[in-house]
Write a protein that holds these residues in place. Structure first.
Motif, PDB file in Angstrom:
ATOM      1  N   HIS A 183     -18.195 -16.854 -21.819  1.00 21.43           N
ATOM      2  CA  HIS A 183     -18.826 -17.841 -22.620  1.00 21.43           C
ATOM      3  C   HIS A 183     -18.533 -17.822 -24.019  1.00 21.43           C
ATOM      4  O   HIS A 183     -19.394 -18.362 -24.976  1.00 21.43           O
ATOM      5  N   LEU A 184     -17.633 -17.222 -24.379  1.00 19.30           N
ATOM      6  CA  LEU A 184     -17.185 -16.801 -25.941  1.00 19.30           C
ATOM      7  C   LEU A 184     -17.028 -17.999 -26.674  1.00 19.30           C
ATOM      8  O   LEU A 184     -17.901 -18.030 -27.933  1.00 19.30           O
ATOM      9  N   ASN A 185     -16.285 -18.996 -26.561  1.00 21.75           N
ATOM     10  CA  ASN A 185     -15.975 -19.840 -27.453  1.00 21.75           C
ATOM     11  C   ASN A 185     -17.393 -20.814 -27.542  1.00 21.75           C
ATOM     12  O   ASN A 185     -17.705 -21.304 -28.728  1.00 21.75           O
ATOM     13  N   PRO A 186     -17.868 -21.456 -26.661  1.00 20.04           N
ATOM     14  CA  PRO A 186     -19.169 -22.047 -26.686  1.00 20.04           C
ATOM     15  C   PRO A 186     -20.549 -21.413 -27.524  1.00 20.04           C
ATOM     16  O   PRO A 186     -21.195 -21.836 -28.077  1.00 20.04           O
ATOM     17  N   PHE A 187     -20.401 -20.012 -27.122  1.00 21.62           N
ATOM     18  CA  PHE A 187     -21.423 -19.247 -27.759  1.00 21.62           C
ATOM     19  C   PHE A 187     -21.246 -19.056 -29.193  1.00 21.62           C
ATOM     20  O   PHE A 187     -22.240 -19.371 -30.009  1.00 21.62           O
ATOM     21  N   LEU A 188     -20.163 -18.807 -29.649  1.00 26.57           N
ATOM     22  CA  LEU A 188     -19.845 -18.706 -31.035  1.00 26.57           C
ATOM     23  C   LEU A 188     -20.061 -20.111 -31.740  1.00 26.57           C
ATOM     24  O   LEU A 188     -20.532 -20.189 -32.975  1.00 26.57           O
ATOM     25  N   ARG A 189     -19.415 -21.170 -31.132  1.00 23.96           N
ATOM     26  CA  ARG A 189     -19.644 -22.365 -31.824  1.00 23.96           C
ATOM     27  C   ARG A 189     -20.875 -22.748 -31.875  1.00 23.96           C
ATOM     28  O   ARG A 189     -21.634 -23.252 -33.095  1.00 23.96           O
ATOM     29  N   ILE A 210      -7.771 -11.351 -28.626  1.00 27.13           N
ATOM     30  CA  ILE A 210      -7.925 -12.571 -29.626  1.00 27.13           C
ATOM     31  C   ILE A 210      -7.080 -13.782 -29.500  1.00 27.13           C
ATOM     32  O   ILE A 210      -7.257 -14.894 -29.937  1.00 27.13           O
ATOM     33  N   SER A 211      -6.067 -13.614 -28.841  1.00 28.80           N
ATOM     34  CA  SER A 211      -5.108 -14.808 -28.501  1.00 28.80           C
ATOM     35  C   SER A 211      -5.788 -15.791 -27.927  1.00 28.80           C
ATOM     36  O   SER A 211      -5.344 -16.992 -27.689  1.00 28.80           O
ATOM     37  N   THR A 212      -6.837 -15.670 -26.908  1.00 27.01           N
ATOM     38  CA  THR A 212      -7.683 -16.490 -26.004  1.00 27.01           C
ATOM     39  C   THR A 212      -8.682 -17.134 -26.970  1.00 27.01           C
ATOM     40  O   THR A 212      -9.293 -18.176 -26.374  1.00 27.01           O
ATOM     41  N   LEU A 213      -8.927 -16.651 -28.205  1.00 27.34           N
ATOM     42  CA  LEU A 213     -10.143 -17.131 -28.798  1.00 27.34           C
ATOM     43  C   LEU A 213      -9.723 -18.143 -29.775  1.00 27.34           C
ATOM     44  O   LEU A 213      -8.793 -17.734 -30.668  1.00 27.34           O
TER      45      LEU A 213
END
Length: 280
Positions: A183-189, A210-213
């Protein structure tokens, strides 16, 4: 043996050799505002009967091997006027706090065997610090300004940053990163949209790939003047709504090798909700 004490603003009986075998009689802390019993050899009956019912006791610190020595479980009623509680360095695997309507600050740390922490009826907190409990996975998230889950195994929750830790969210060196990776992207946003401070330091494995972030935060404007419902702000090119903030959020990711490409915008459209207000 302590039978009664006169009025005290603060009383520290724990964390010292002199008090490791202290015993007390009921009523000994009835006029104390702050009480530290970490490592004091007190029976659970004394804690339940006397400390929790002391009318003036606002701050309480407990801990040490005596707590949870028998069944590894601590069922603790905070008391009518408790505003701060600390529980540390115990052998508890399960802790449940109840009767905590006035509680504002919780510091439950350094409990190596703790796996479950329940807040039964806590309304809201200023500080919810549950760091350095490496096996902790089951946590009741409460409405709080600060949430610190560093060095725990607490999984990702959609309540983080918007509800729990709405001003500052700290999660250094997470022991189980699996749910955050998925859930990295929605978590950080979401966190960068709400909090002023987001501290995710010492989570190298979480950010290695980090290429997927692809972190694209919603546009925001930092301004001490454009606050409240008077203004609605949009980007001039796409018409996207712009969040108004008093200050830019602070993100800690050290020592992860992150490259940040900020894209500041200067073209905004200000729409006035109150036509009678003088424009700047």
């Amino acid at each position: 043996m302590l039978t009664a004490l006169p009025y005290n603003e603060a009383l520290h009986l724990g964390a010292s050799r002199c008090c490791s075998n202290i015993t007390v009689k009921p009523g000994f802390a009835s006029s104390t505002l702050s009480l530290n019993l970490t490592n004091a050899n007190l029976s659970f009956e004394v804690l339940q009967h006397d400390i929790q019912t002391s009318p003036s006791l606002a701050s309480l610190s407990l801990g040490g091997p005596v707590l949870c020595a028998q069944n590894k479980t601590l069922l603790f009623a905070c008391g009518p006027n408790r505003t701060a509680i600390e529980i540390r360095s115990t052998s508890c695997t399960f802790i449940r706090l109840s009767g905590c309507q006035k509680l504002k600050s919780v510091y439950i740390t350094h409990n190596d065997e703790l796996t479950s922490l329940v807040f039964a009826d806590v309304i809201s907190l200023l500080d919810q610090v549950v760091a350095y409990n490496p096996k902790l996975k089951d946590l009741t998230l409460t409405q709080s300004a600060l949430l610190d889950i560093s060095y725990t195994s607490v999984p990702y929750s959609p309540l983080m940053c918007s509800y729990a830790g709405s001003s500052a969210f700290v999660a250094q060196h997470l022991c189980d990163q699996s749910s955050y990776k998925s859930h990295l992207n929605p978590f950080l946003r979401k966190c960068l949209q709400y909090v002023q401070t987001l501290d995710l330091a010492n989570n190298g494995e979480l950010f290695n790939n980090i290429s997927t972030l692809n972190l694209v935060t919603p546009p925001f404007m930092s301004s001490s003047y454009l606050q409240g419902p008077v203004y609605a702000v949009y980007t001039a090119d796409t018409g996207q709504h712009v969040t108004l903030r008093q200050a830019s959020p602070v993100l800690h990711l050290e020592p992860s090798p992150i490259v940040c490409r900020a894209s500041p915008r200067q073209a905004f459209v200000l729409q006035y909700a109150n036509a009678n207000r003088e424009k700047p």
